[in-house]
Design a protein around this motif. Structure first.
Motif, PDB file in Angstrom:
ATOM      1  N   LEU A 123       0.885  -1.223   0.055  1.00 44.80           N
ATOM      2  CA  LEU A 123       0.118   0.002   0.148  1.00 44.80           C
ATOM      3  C   LEU A 123       1.003   1.425   0.189  1.00 44.80           C
ATOM      4  CD1 LEU A 123      -2.677  -1.074   2.563  1.00 44.80           C
ATOM      5  CD2 LEU A 123      -3.019  -1.057  -0.049  1.00 44.80           C
ATOM      6  N   GLY A 124       0.383   2.049  -0.602  1.00 43.88           N
ATOM      7  CA  GLY A 124       1.108   3.477  -0.560  1.00 43.88           C
ATOM      8  C   GLY A 124       0.249   4.664  -1.047  1.00 43.88           C
ATOM      9  N   LYS A 125       0.820   6.173  -0.729  1.00 42.17           N
ATOM     10  CA  LYS A 125       0.050   7.233  -1.059  1.00 42.17           C
ATOM     11  C   LYS A 125       0.286   7.273  -2.787  1.00 42.17           C
ATOM     12  CE  LYS A 125       0.585   9.312   3.338  1.00 42.17           C
ATOM     13  NZ  LYS A 125       1.083  10.256   4.213  1.00 42.17           N
ATOM     14  N   VAL A 126      -0.713   7.925  -3.299  1.00 42.31           N
ATOM     15  CA  VAL A 126      -0.933   8.056  -4.651  1.00 42.31           C
ATOM     16  C   VAL A 126      -1.267   9.844  -4.913  1.00 42.31           C
ATOM     17  CG1 VAL A 126      -1.945   7.640  -6.820  1.00 42.31           C
ATOM     18  CG2 VAL A 126      -1.492   5.810  -5.168  1.00 42.31           C
ATOM     19  N   THR A 127      -0.238  10.355  -5.645  1.00 42.44           N
ATOM     20  CA  THR A 127      -0.738  11.604  -6.154  1.00 42.44           C
ATOM     21  C   THR A 127      -1.248  11.542  -7.309  1.00 42.44           C
ATOM     22  OG1 THR A 127       1.292  12.502  -5.037  1.00 42.44           O
ATOM     23  CG2 THR A 127       0.160  13.896  -6.706  1.00 42.44           C
ATOM     24  N   ALA A 128      -2.530  12.217  -7.620  1.00 39.97           N
ATOM     25  CA  ALA A 128      -3.492  12.389  -8.675  1.00 39.97           C
ATOM     26  C   ALA A 128      -2.596  13.154  -9.888  1.00 39.97           C
ATOM     27  CB  ALA A 128      -4.582  12.965  -8.569  1.00 39.97           C
ATOM     28  N   ILE A 129      -2.354  12.598 -11.110  1.00 43.72           N
ATOM     29  CA  ILE A 129      -1.639  13.127 -12.181  1.00 43.72           C
ATOM     30  C   ILE A 129      -2.798  13.484 -13.274  1.00 43.72           C
ATOM     31  CG2 ILE A 129       0.124  12.937 -13.780  1.00 43.72           C
ATOM     32  CD1 ILE A 129       1.296  13.017 -11.085  1.00 43.72           C
ATOM     33  N   ALA A 130      -3.736  12.781 -13.544  1.00 42.92           N
ATOM     34  CA  ALA A 130      -4.515  13.005 -14.521  1.00 42.92           C
ATOM     35  C   ALA A 130      -5.768  12.290 -14.201  1.00 42.92           C
ATOM     36  CB  ALA A 130      -3.991  12.665 -15.991  1.00 42.92           C
ATOM     37  N   TRP A 131      -6.833  12.733 -14.590  1.00 37.27           N
ATOM     38  CA  TRP A 131      -8.216  11.885 -14.634  1.00 37.27           C
ATOM     39  C   TRP A 131      -9.371  12.351 -15.359  1.00 37.27           C
ATOM     40  CZ3 TRP A 131      -5.858  15.322 -11.097  1.00 37.27           C
ATOM     41  CH2 TRP A 131      -6.427  16.593 -10.946  1.00 37.27           C
ATOM     42  N   HIS A 132     -10.140  11.678 -15.949  1.00 38.30           N
ATOM     43  CA  HIS A 132     -11.373  12.165 -16.543  1.00 38.30           C
ATOM     44  C   HIS A 132     -12.362  11.259 -16.625  1.00 38.30           C
ATOM     45  CE1 HIS A 132      -9.127  10.543 -19.989  1.00 38.30           C
ATOM     46  NE2 HIS A 132     -10.566  10.116 -20.395  1.00 38.30           N
ATOM     47  N   SER A 133     -13.532  11.596 -16.715  1.00 40.75           N
ATOM     48  CA  SER A 133     -14.663  10.472 -16.980  1.00 40.75           C
ATOM     49  C   SER A 133     -15.492  11.073 -18.286  1.00 40.75           C
ATOM     50  CB  SER A 133     -15.540  10.457 -15.444  1.00 40.75           C
ATOM     51  OG  SER A 133     -16.734   9.603 -16.000  1.00 40.75           O
ATOM     52  N   ASN A 134     -15.648  10.523 -19.146  1.00 37.02           N
ATOM     53  CA  ASN A 134     -16.468  10.735 -20.318  1.00 37.02           C
ATOM     54  C   ASN A 134     -17.060   9.637 -21.014  1.00 37.02           C
ATOM     55  OD1 ASN A 134     -14.002   9.735 -21.086  1.00 37.02           O
ATOM     56  ND2 ASN A 134     -13.506  11.446 -22.716  1.00 37.02           N
ATOM     57  N   ARG A 135     -17.717  10.081 -22.172  1.00 38.90           N
ATOM     58  CA  ARG A 135     -18.299   9.084 -23.063  1.00 38.90           C
ATOM     59  C   ARG A 135     -17.210   8.168 -23.926  1.00 38.90           C
ATOM     60  NH1 ARG A 135     -23.268   9.159 -26.182  1.00 38.90           N
ATOM     61  NH2 ARG A 135     -22.876   7.844 -27.839  1.00 38.90           N
ATOM     62  N   ILE A 136     -17.533   6.965 -23.995  1.00 37.33           N
ATOM     63  CA  ILE A 136     -16.558   6.407 -24.884  1.00 37.33           C
ATOM     64  C   ILE A 136     -16.921   6.471 -26.583  1.00 37.33           C
ATOM     65  CG2 ILE A 136     -15.702   3.839 -25.457  1.00 37.33           C
ATOM     66  CD1 ILE A 136     -16.257   3.138 -22.752  1.00 37.33           C
ATOM     67  N   ASP A 137     -15.909   6.902 -27.327  1.00 43.83           N
ATOM     68  CA  ASP A 137     -16.250   7.171 -28.687  1.00 43.83           C
ATOM     69  C   ASP A 137     -16.897   6.103 -29.303  1.00 43.83           C
ATOM     70  OD1 ASP A 137     -15.158   9.703 -28.160  1.00 43.83           O
ATOM     71  OD2 ASP A 137     -13.136   9.114 -28.987  1.00 43.83           O
ATOM     72  N   ARG A 138     -16.331   4.939 -28.900  1.00 42.80           N
ATOM     73  CA  ARG A 138     -17.085   3.782 -30.031  1.00 42.80           C
ATOM     74  C   ARG A 138     -18.224   3.196 -29.044  1.00 42.80           C
ATOM     75  NH1 ARG A 138     -12.090  -0.428 -31.254  1.00 42.80           N
ATOM     76  NH2 ARG A 138     -13.975  -1.376 -32.180  1.00 42.80           N
ATOM     77  N   ILE A 139     -19.014   2.554 -30.094  1.00 40.66           N
ATOM     78  CA  ILE A 139     -20.219   1.881 -29.672  1.00 40.66           C
ATOM     79  C   ILE A 139     -19.887   0.551 -29.201  1.00 40.66           C
ATOM     80  CG2 ILE A 139     -22.473   0.869 -30.355  1.00 40.66           C
ATOM     81  CD1 ILE A 139     -22.830   3.023 -32.311  1.00 40.66           C
ATOM     82  N   CYS A 140     -20.166   0.311 -28.007  1.00 39.27           N
ATOM     83  CA  CYS A 140     -19.812  -0.993 -27.083  1.00 39.27           C
ATOM     84  C   CYS A 140     -21.205  -1.741 -27.098  1.00 39.27           C
ATOM     85  CB  CYS A 140     -19.250  -0.670 -25.747  1.00 39.27           C
ATOM     86  SG  CYS A 140     -17.726   0.329 -25.588  1.00 39.27           S
ATOM     87  N   ARG A 141     -21.017  -3.018 -27.427  1.00 34.67           N
ATOM     88  CA  ARG A 141     -22.102  -4.100 -27.307  1.00 34.67           C
ATOM     89  C   ARG A 141     -22.204  -4.772 -26.326  1.00 34.67           C
ATOM     90  NH1 ARG A 141     -25.138  -1.541 -31.162  1.00 34.67           N
ATOM     91  NH2 ARG A 141     -24.001  -1.332 -33.224  1.00 34.67           N
ATOM     92  N   SER A 142     -21.284  -4.740 -25.350  1.00 31.53           N
ATOM     93  CA  SER A 142     -21.374  -5.531 -24.200  1.00 31.53           C
ATOM     94  C   SER A 142     -20.383  -4.826 -23.002  1.00 31.53           C
ATOM     95  CB  SER A 142     -20.824  -6.946 -24.450  1.00 31.53           C
ATOM     96  OG  SER A 142     -19.568  -7.147 -24.552  1.00 31.53           O
ATOM     97  N   PRO A 143     -20.775  -5.196 -21.888  1.00 33.61           N
ATOM     98  CA  PRO A 143     -19.864  -4.819 -20.626  1.00 33.61           C
ATOM     99  C   PRO A 143     -18.548  -4.992 -20.873  1.00 33.61           C
ATOM    100  CG  PRO A 143     -21.926  -5.564 -19.748  1.00 33.61           C
ATOM    101  CD  PRO A 143     -21.815  -6.004 -21.125  1.00 33.61           C
ATOM    102  N   GLY A 144     -18.311  -6.087 -21.374  1.00 29.79           N
ATOM    103  CA  GLY A 144     -16.802  -6.416 -21.800  1.00 29.79           C
ATOM    104  C   GLY A 144     -16.040  -5.568 -22.575  1.00 29.79           C
ATOM    105  N   ALA A 145     -16.757  -5.292 -23.785  1.00 26.68           N
ATOM    106  CA  ALA A 145     -16.260  -4.210 -24.811  1.00 26.68           C
ATOM    107  C   ALA A 145     -15.845  -2.606 -24.278  1.00 26.68           C
ATOM    108  CB  ALA A 145     -17.342  -4.169 -25.921  1.00 26.68           C
ATOM    109  N   ALA A 146     -16.892  -2.600 -23.229  1.00 28.75           N
ATOM    110  CA  ALA A 146     -16.793  -1.063 -22.643  1.00 28.75           C
ATOM    111  C   ALA A 146     -15.318  -1.042 -21.862  1.00 28.75           C
ATOM    112  CB  ALA A 146     -17.841  -0.705 -21.771  1.00 28.75           C
ATOM    113  N   GLU A 147     -15.370  -2.339 -21.116  1.00 27.24           N
ATOM    114  CA  GLU A 147     -14.138  -2.431 -20.290  1.00 27.24           C
ATOM    115  C   GLU A 147     -12.752  -2.447 -21.107  1.00 27.24           C
ATOM    116  OE1 GLU A 147     -13.988  -2.665 -16.974  1.00 27.24           O
ATOM    117  OE2 GLU A 147     -15.833  -3.034 -16.005  1.00 27.24           O
ATOM    118  N   ALA A 148     -13.022  -3.158 -22.158  1.00 30.33           N
ATOM    119  CA  ALA A 148     -11.678  -3.300 -23.058  1.00 30.33           C
ATOM    120  C   ALA A 148     -11.330  -1.803 -23.716  1.00 30.33           C
ATOM    121  CB  ALA A 148     -11.973  -4.363 -23.988  1.00 30.33           C
ATOM    122  N   GLN A 149     -12.356  -1.000 -24.077  1.00 25.14           N
ATOM    123  CA  GLN A 149     -11.988   0.113 -24.925  1.00 25.14           C
ATOM    124  C   GLN A 149     -11.425   1.208 -23.840  1.00 25.14           C
ATOM    125  OE1 GLN A 149     -12.350   0.610 -27.897  1.00 25.14           O
ATOM    126  NE2 GLN A 149     -11.611   2.650 -27.709  1.00 25.14           N
ATOM    127  N   ALA A 150     -11.954   1.058 -22.527  1.00 29.52           N
ATOM    128  CA  ALA A 150     -11.614   1.830 -21.430  1.00 29.52           C
ATOM    129  C   ALA A 150     -10.020   1.564 -21.071  1.00 29.52           C
ATOM    130  CB  ALA A 150     -12.495   1.897 -20.227  1.00 29.52           C
TER     131      ALA A 150
END
Length: 1013
Positions: A341-368
């Protein structure tokens, strides 16, 4: 030229007046041909600079340049203007004198870029080097040792360096002497709206004052009950303003809010009252956590650190069926790679729409995961450049070693399986050596689809040992057979036809994607070429290793004694001679990683320290991998570099004029690195996003040439049957489904083409109808004549104050006022126009709508309004009522010079046309009320808090009653309520017409307070 007068917030919550002379840039004759954007420091650069500062125990200072643009370099072009009279007087010139500009003044479209070029050239003269990852970051690295860093956001600069380093202090002194500075602070300051404070643990970042200014959208109780009702256009505007304010906070210091604000922003166009309620709740929670602080941890300088990436995704969780990804990049101790375990400094972050159309949860996870790895890759590249420098953008692997945790949940095609081997082997190296026997079974359990079928029937423990991952990769490669030409043509097709910059995609993401496709095509050619040529190349020694320029590396084989006949698949599968060895692409002589930068699992003073890995000779995987002839390490250039640069520019999604600006800046140098740098210089991420959103909003179906070209490409792909090779292993049922889907796709294509033709024909017909019926003729030419002409002889104009006409017919309405005061009123609560409501009866008769109340001459009691104001239409309605009752308008006077500017909750502003003294009667006595006339909208007259306070008003909101203590404390005035719940007061009758006597005088509420003991 004109003056802009504003109030500037200062530390401590106060304000100070600020005046700035600006040019009217749109009058520049070369406006369309000037570069309009300049780079600014990214959030990732800020976080990395703070991290370096605290690790190296540097001093952090912040400087704010006063009048930055006026301190820029000599303006390179001849431009003339007429200064303000005050400037002419200060210069000893006659008013109206034409002068030549010497500096890029505020208002010019290229002023920010001129200022950036001034700063960049000066810092480079001092010996600082501009980074490749961020054009607004400069490092001072004498003799290869990092000793200082500067970053800038327009006129706000951060300086990091040793307080006892005399060389760095000399540079700071030269910088302070070169420009005129306003604020120069250290360790505790506000930078771009973020409060930065140095603590014993590092740095803390927060935005308490900013969050205090975020207010919820007001909703009435009746409106709140109908949660599924659609929002009005005004509410949509308010919703965008509120979510935009929260989004800025999330981008700066609040990653915990990113996902929710992103989802709400996607619902804005089809928002409901429920969306507003959720946005208000989000604003409330954010404001309650205003003391939330993001920490930049103070790691020891000699503590090894590493960058980590976390990704997650949700499938089809948006209103339009889109999927959402969340990416977080952090920096922490390298010991976390082994499970600590260790402390982590935030460097970059974002939450947004995935550009590609994902047909399943697995596809969304893979694209992310793929997008998260891209973000991690770029972050590691920038960190490596800051610490070590000497980067080559065409050889990123010289700076970055790629790491990715494999979690495959989708069917892997042939090409994906080939890419899987490099990821799997690198993932294995990130696991502790004594635990690597578990790596193979973990990968097997995650395989699905075609990859899963390749390992069916194997014993449970067939890869349960150190080296099992290599055996698994051998099995997958063997089942694939010889490399197919389609692997190469797919990448070439993507590079030439489907790699244009997408709408909303940043330049960095586009350049990375384009470069990766080219490098993948090189790799594919290296695999396919030996099997397509007449003879195979054999006998390559490990000393022939070539440092490839591809972004991602891959494992490849080299045969030393064995030659496999071309086309013999059986021989391919059986070729496991001990003479087969494997080298990492880009490895140094002898297969060792002796000088390349590293990721983790090492010992050393810093993360990017060289020589952290040392493989004594190339690792031998004899018996694991089939011989395939030529090594992937030998890359063949598909195109000259200047052609690659040309395609990079052409596919950037810019218009002809925008590309011409880049052409000029390139000066004939079309290298990939130069083109990428100029694209970043000319188009910042925010400017590019605004441009894409504007084009998307202004486009119509069938009029976007880029979309047409994409559709044509897809249609050509269908006709060519590019998917036949990939679909060859499908059974009869799968083939039938593919054929059915292709038929639907062709039908959709035909429907789309027909819709475009129909739309074009409909627009042509609409235009013909408009022209034939003189749609574009003079205003009002087709309206029916009014049988009773309106008598305006007693009407008082709100624009000029004269009697005899309305403001709509004022002959002086287009004349500019001689002196317009830049007075600004605080925010007011502007009532909704004619909101629909129930038409039931109230205690005083039928309940009117807001529009009916305006026409009947009623005013709205609004305790949120700071000044009494109303629309011209509402004031004219009161005047008309007075004329009908008394034969006069009731206007006591019109002040056309008193024209304050009002700001509204939707961040809009409007200037009043005049201030009217409206006559009122109370108990038979005449009085007047000042009303600011607003020639915008049809809103009612808002009776402000200041007016009510002057009259000593006490209001019973439950019973709709009011007492004006300063007029008569013994009479209660009944109020009327509108359908929207607002309380109304009649402005055309005596205020006490329906008043009722009280048993006693109504005292002030303060008389009921307990006496202090």
């Amino acid at each position: 030229m004109r003056w802009i007068l504003t109030w500037k917030p200062v530390d401590g919550g106060g304000q100070k007046a600020k005046a700035r002379a600006v040019l009217l840039g749109y009058q520049d004759p070369k406006y369309e041909h000037r570069a309009t954007t300049a780079p600014v420091m990214t959030r990732q650069t800020r976080q990395m600079q703070l991290q370096l500062t605290t690790m190296r125990k540097w001093q952090l200072q912040k400087g704010d340049v006063s009048g930055a643009f006026l301190q820029g370099r000599e303006y390179p072009d001849e431009l003339f203007c007429v200064p303000c009279p005050e400037i002419c007087q200060a210069m000893g010139l006659a008013e109206g004198t034409v002068t030549r500009l010497r500096r890029a003044c505020y208002g010019l479209v290229d002023a920010p870029l001129e200022w950036y070029r001034t700063v960049d050239s000066f810092l480079q003269e001092l010996g600082l080097v501009r980074t490749q990852a961020d054009a607004c970051a400069w490092v001072w690295r004498p003799n290869g040792q990092l000793r200082g860093m500067v970053s800038g956001h327009v006129d706000d600069f951060l300086f990091s360096g040793g307080p006892q380093d005399q060389g760095w202090q000399d540079i700071l002194n030269k910088i302070r002497l070169q420009f005129k500075w306003g604020d120069w602070e250290q360790d505790r300051f506000v930078q771009c709206g973020v409060q930065v404070e140095r603590t014993a643990e590092g740095f803390s970042l927060s935005q308490p004052q900013y969050l205090e200014g975020i207010k919820e959208i007001p909703l009435s109780s009746s409106r709140r009950k109908d949660r599924e009702a659609s929002t009005t256009e005004r509410e949509k505007t308010q919703l965008r303003a509120l979510l935009g304010a929260i989004s800025w906070h999330a981008q700066q210091v609040g990653p915990h809010l990113s996902a929710e604000v992103s989802l709400l922003l996607s619902d804005t166009t089809e928002s409901t009252v429920d969306t507003i309620i959720k946005a208000n709740q989000l604003a409330y929670h954010a404001r309650n956590r205003k003391d939330h602080k993001m920490l930049v941890h103070a790691f020891a300088e000699d503590e090894p650190v590493a960058l980590f990436g976390w990704v997650d995704a949700a499938n089809e969780n948006r209103r339009d069926g889109g999927s959402t990804q969340g990416i977080f990049i952090g920096l922490g101790p390298a010991s976390m790679l082994s499970g600590e375990l260790g402390k982590v400094t935030a460097i970059a972050w974002h939450s947004n729409r995935i550009d590609r159309i994902c047909r399943s949860p697995g596809a969304a996870e893979a694209q992310a995961a793929v997008n998260g790895e891209d973000a991690l890759y770029f972050a590691r590249f920038q960190w490596g450049e800051l610490v070590h420098g000497q980067v080559d953008t065409r050889r990123p692997n010289d700076t970055v070693t790629k790491v990715l945790v494999i979690k495959g949940k989708e069917k892997k095609t042939n090409i994906e399986l080939l890419a899987l081997k490099e990821e799997a082997l690198l993932w294995q190296e990130g696991i502790a050596y004594h635990k690597r026997y578990m790596a193979g079974p973990r990968l097997v359990s995650e395989l699905q689809g075609a990859a899963k079928r390749m390992v069916v029937g194997k014993a449970p423990d067939w890869v349960s040992f150190n080296g099992g991952v290599e055996v698994l990769m051998q099995q997958l490669r063997t089942c694939l057979g010889r490399p197919q030409v389609a692997e190469l043509t797919d990448y070439l097709s993507q590079y030439f036809r489907h790699s244009r910059r997408r709408s909303g995609e940043s330049i960095n993401d586009y350049v990375t994607r384009k470069s990766e496709l080219y490098m993948r095509a090189q790799q594919a050619l290296s695999r396919v070429r030996p099997h397509q040529e007449a003879t195979a190349t054999a006998g390559l020694g490990s000393g022939d290793g070539f440092r490839g320029t591809q972004r991602r590396s891959s494992w490849t084989s080299e045969t030393t004694t064995t030659t496999v006949p071309e086309g013999d698949d059986v021989a391919d599968e059986a070729a496991t001679d001990t003479g087969t060895t494997w080298n990492w692409e880009g490895a140094s002589q002898g297969g060792g990683w002796t000088s390349s930068p590293t990721w983790g699992g090492y010992s050393g003073p810093s993360w990017w320290q060289s020589s952290s890995w040392n493989w004594a000779g190339s690792r031998d995987y004899a018996g694991y991998w089939p011989a395939k002839g030529l090594s992937d390490a030998r890359k063949v250039e598909l195109l000259p570099e200047w052609v690659q640069g040309w395609y990079l520019l052409q596919d950037a999604g810019l218009s002809t004029n925008e590309r011409n600006v880049v052409f000029t800046a390139l000066k004939g140098d079309f290298s990939v690195q130069k083109v990428a740098q100029e694209l970043r210089n000319q188009w910042s991420e925010q400017d590019l996003k605004r441009r894409d959103q504007h084009q998307k909003a202004s486009g119509y179906l069938g009029e976007n040439a880029e979309d047409l070209e994409d559709d044509n490409d897809f249609y050509e792909a269908w006709k060519a049957g590019d998917q036949e090779l990939q679909d060859a292993d499908l059974n009869d049922e799968g083939s039938a489904l593919i054929a059915e889907a292709e038929g639907e796709a062709r039908q959709a294509w035909a429907t789309l083409q027909h819709a475009r033709r129909t739309l074009k024909e409909a627009r042509q017909k609409q235009h013909q109808v408009r022209m034939s019926r003189k749609y574009y003729g003079p205003s009002g030419g087709g309206s029916k004549p009014n049988p009773r002409p309106r008598d305006d002889s007693q009407m008082t104009c709100m624009g000029c104050g004269k009697i005899g006409h309305r403001i709509a017919n004022c002959p002086d309405k287009h004349k500019a006022h001689a002196a317009e005061a830049q007075e600004a009123a605080p925010f007011v609560c502007y009532v909704e126009q004619a909101l629909a409501g129930s038409q039931g009866d109230g205690p005083t008769g039928p309940v009117p709508t807001t529009a009916e109340a305006v026409q009947d001459g009623w005013g709205v009691i609004d305790g949120g309004a700071t000044r009494t104001l109303g629309s011209v239409q509402a004031i004219e309605a009161v005047m008309q009522k007075n004329m009908n009752k008394r034969g006069q308008s009731g206007i006591k006077g019109v002040d056309v010079e008193n024209r304050p500017v009002f700001g509204f909750a939707d961040s809009g502003e409007a200037r009043c046309v005049s201030t009217v003294d409206l006559g009122l009667q109370a108990k038979g006595q005449d009085g007047k009320m000042k009303v600011h006339a607003l020639n915008k909208g049809t809103g009612p007259i808002l009776i402000s808090i200041s007016t009510l306070r002057t009259l000593g008003a006490i209001i019973d909101f439950e019973q709709d009653m009011m007492v004006l203590r300063h007029l008569d404390a013994r009479k209660v005035i009944p109020l009327r309520r509108s359908t929207t719940g607002h309380q109304l007061m009649n402005l055309t009758e005596d205020l006490y017409q329906d008043a009722r006597e009280t048993k006693a005088a109504i005292p002030s509420l303060s008389s009921y307070l307990m006496a202090d003991e």
